[in-house]
Design a protein around this motif. Structure first.
Motif, PDB file in Angstrom:
ATOM      1  N   GLY A  44      20.216  23.294  20.276  1.00  0.00           N
ATOM      2  CA  GLY A  44      20.104  22.731  18.842  1.00  0.00           C
ATOM      3  C   GLY A  44      20.342  24.002  17.746  1.00  0.00           C
ATOM      4  O   GLY A  44      19.726  24.888  18.357  1.00  0.00           O
ATOM      5  N   GLY A  45      20.186  23.354  16.836  1.00  0.00           N
ATOM      6  CA  GLY A  45      19.604  24.072  15.191  1.00  0.00           C
ATOM      7  C   GLY A  45      18.783  23.957  14.605  1.00  0.00           C
ATOM      8  O   GLY A  45      17.821  23.347  15.407  1.00  0.00           O
ATOM      9  N   ASP A  46      18.456  24.458  13.212  1.00  0.00           N
ATOM     10  CA  ASP A  46      17.393  24.412  13.440  1.00  0.00           C
ATOM     11  C   ASP A  46      16.860  22.639  12.517  1.00  0.00           C
ATOM     12  O   ASP A  46      15.333  22.968  12.930  1.00  0.00           O
ATOM     13  N   GLY A  47      17.735  21.701  12.159  1.00  0.00           N
ATOM     14  CA  GLY A  47      17.274  20.581  12.256  1.00  0.00           C
ATOM     15  C   GLY A  47      16.329  20.594  13.063  1.00  0.00           C
ATOM     16  O   GLY A  47      15.262  19.642  13.716  1.00  0.00           O
ATOM     17  N   MET A  48      17.046  20.804  14.716  1.00  0.00           N
ATOM     18  CA  MET A  48      16.658  20.219  15.750  1.00  0.00           C
ATOM     19  C   MET A  48      15.382  20.855  16.437  1.00  0.00           C
ATOM     20  O   MET A  48      14.319  20.273  16.653  1.00  0.00           O
TER      21      MET A  48
END
Ligand SMILES: CCCCCCCCCCCCC/C=C/[C@@H](O)[C@H](COP(=O)(O)O)NC(=O)CCCCCCCCCCCCCCC
Ligand SMILES: Nc1ncnc2c1ncn2[C@@H]1O[C@H](COP(=O)(O)OP(=O)(O)O)[C@@H](O)[C@H]1O
Ligand SMILES: [Ca+2]
Length: 547
Positions: free
Chosen positions: A207-211
């Motif tokens: 995923g991305g930085d949030g994940m």
């Protein structure tokens, strides 16, 4: 290259050419045997023979070895095809070595070579010798817990994992438990309360930085909970967690992956995970009045980046393009925010945000042990003195890492290093739209984005921000003492009537791409944390900012 004692040395055939093949504890190499009776012509000295050349693969970059039977792997990892048998039967015994090949722009690929042996016994001897060397690489993960955010970025997380990553893990004999998340914070909560962490050598985030942020928060909470440490108590020293986090980029910005690995390529990340690479990161803890709010490893941004994020969350369906649309909209709205920033400067020995030692993949400073990270020997008398700055700002950004990403390959703060216990605090004061555009554009080219009269940048250990609307009466009195008394009267009215048109506007914080609605925050960069470029070794602590 230091001479290593040879463990095994044979003449084997590679692609129909006879080669001297050597295995030492550090390298596997093969070199075509040159027939010395051949005339040394320009063609065979500089032409085909040189091109055939010699190959050398570090043992630590070998992904896997397997005996090549009738069915042997094609060059596409994960696909298998029949190969014709040698009719003479002399080269039937072969083994295939998969290894890391470095390509352009920090990308890694999985290459392979098949070595044919004259007999089965020698073939098995080679396979066993290489396996024995691989078994000594104990930093490599064997069991991983994988979380996939199917809604990150262009919603391709599941496909990226299944098509590009899973075949590499399986080739490297890594076993996995895969969880496709069903809601926000699913991964965080699972890690916090349910997952049997003893079973795994690491956690992988697709995923991305949030994940990544979800997984980091889950792991930290779980470790504190298991050890009876109250995470919300800002004075507690947190217990380090023993698991590393690997990142497979499948988000919108992927700056944590890009800034640590040098690219946002899932195959490269999978290979870094397989070889057990790790890179410690700095972690900032964010508090409000002694209450813990969040951790951050990439960007903490108030004003411009907070507003871009707030607007972009409503456009999630657009995928990564939402940031550009919201970016233009926020740029045009040209809002500025008033407040006070106090910070504790970092020791001068860790360099400055404007030195030219840019942080790139494999950065020499980031690879130093923490005790040796000082780039200059400077006795800094100001390092324990809080500095206070008041003003009107378009953006207040703190970057624990360069925040390099495809939109800005050098990042928000190109010289911010990965685990030096500091963050770069960037203050963009109120300026014209044109000046702000000039500043933004410099993130995309070679010019220095800090070289503007309205931009200041400091390397800090801690900082606090109080938006003007949250300042206490005594702080306001102090501030107003600097201004006129009529202004003071006006401010009082506005504070009591927040809805009136002259009320100060307020933004929210962008914390690694997640909205933090609190305005006033205190931020502290923790000592070296073991968050890796792909599989970080967990370790964390938090503390309250003290002035
Ligand atoms: C005119 C072109 C200006 C380009 C300016 C580019 C600056 C880029 C700096 C990027 C810093 C990124 C820091 C990373 C934060 C991430 O942790 C975080 C979460 O990542 P995730 O989505 O993977 O979960 N990402 C973000 O918060 C996204 C920030 C993206 C900001 C893009 C801003 C675009 C601005 C465009 C302005 C255009 C003005 C044009 C006027 C005509
Ligand atoms: N299954 C899911 N459904 C909805 N949101 C999710 C799910 N799994 C994770 N999330 C949340 O999605 C948000 C964005 O994730 P992220 O991987 O950073 O993607 P992006 O880079 O596109 O923002 C994060 O806040 C994360 O907590
Ligand atoms: Ca995000």
């Amino acid at each position: 290259m230091e001479k290593q004692p040879r463990l095994l040395c044979s003449q084997l055939s590679v692609g129909g050419r006879v080669c001297d093949v050597t295995l030492s504890s550090s390298f596997l190499s093969w070199r075509e045997v040159v027939d010395s009776s051949k005339k040394r012509t320009a063609a065979n000295v500089y032409g085909p023979l040189k091109a055939a050349g010699s190959h050398c693969v570090p043992v630590c970059e070998i992904i896997a070895i397997q005996e090549t039977e009738e069915d042997c792997p094609s060059t596409n990892v994960g696909k298998w095809q029949k190969v014709p048998q040698n009719p003479a039967g002399s080269n039937q015994h072969a083994f295939t070595v998969s290894y890391v090949e470095r390509t352009l722009k920090h990308r890694w690929r999985c290459s392979e070579v098949t070595l044919h042996c004259p007999d089965r016994k020698l073939c098995l001897q080679w396979v066993q010798a290489i396996r024995e060397q691989l078994a000594l690489l104990t930093i490599r993960p064997k069991r991983l817990l994988v979380y996939i955010n199917p809604h990150g970025g262009k919603q391709r997380g599941k496909r990226i994992y299944e098509q590009k990553v899973a075949p590499i893990f399986s080739r490297a004999s890594i076993t996995t438990d895969v969880i496709v998340t069903e809601r926000a914070n699913h991964a965080r909560d699972h890690l916090k309360t349910e997952a049997d962490l003893k079973k795994y050598d690491g956690v992988v985030c697709v995923g991305g930085d949030g994940m990544f942020s979800e997984i980091m928060h889950g792991l930290i909470s779980r470790t504190q909970c298991d050890s009876g440490v109250d995470q919300s108590c800002a004075d507690e020293t947190l217990i380090p967690c023993g698991l590393r986090i690997g990142i497979i980029p499948a988000g919108s910005t992927d700056c944590i992956c890009y800034a640590t690995v040098g690219c946002n390529d899932p195959v490269t990340s999978a290979l870094h995970i397989v070889v057990g690479d790790s890179q410690p990161l700095d972690v900032c803890s964010v508090h409000q009045n002694n209450a813990f709010l969040r951790y951050s490893v990439s960007l903490l941004g108030y004003g411009f980046y907070g507003d871009v994020l707030m607007d972009s969350e409503r456009k999630r369906w657009m995928g990564p393009a939402r940031y550009d649309i919201s970016g233009v909209k926020t740029f045009l709205s040209h809002r500025y925010y008033e407040g006070t920033i106090s910070f504790l400067p970092a020791d001068g020995s860790v360099g400055t945000p404007r030195d030219k030692i840019q942080c790139r993949s494999g950065c020499n400073i980031c690879q130093l042990p923490s005790a040796d990270k000082a780039v200059y020997k400077v006795e800094d008398k100001n390092k324990d003195v809080w500095q206070v700055i008041r003003g009107k700002f378009l953006a207040i950004n703190a970057a624990c890492m360069s925040c390099a990403c495809p939109r800005s390959p050098k990042g928000l703060s190109p010289s911010a290093h990965l685990a030096d216990g500091t963050a770069d605090l960037i203050l963009v004061r109120k300026c014209s739209r044109l000046d702000f555009l000039r500043h933004l554009l410099r993130h995309t080219n070679k010019n220095d984005q800090f070289d503007h009269p309205f931009v200041e940048v400091y390397r800090v250990r801690q900082f606090r921000f109080t938006p003007r609307y949250q300042e206490t009466d005594s702080e306001l009195d102090l501030r107003e003492a600097e201004g006129s008394s009529s202004k003071h009267f006006f401010t009082q009215i506005c504070r009591e009537h927040q809805a009136c048109s002259c009320a100060p506007t307020h933004s929210s914080w962008n914390c690694d791409g997640e909205i933090l609605p609190h305005g006033a925050i205190q931020v502290s960069v923790q000592g070296e944390q073991k968050w890796s470029k792909n599989i970080p070794m967990g370790n964390s602590s938090s503390e309250v900012v003290q002035s």
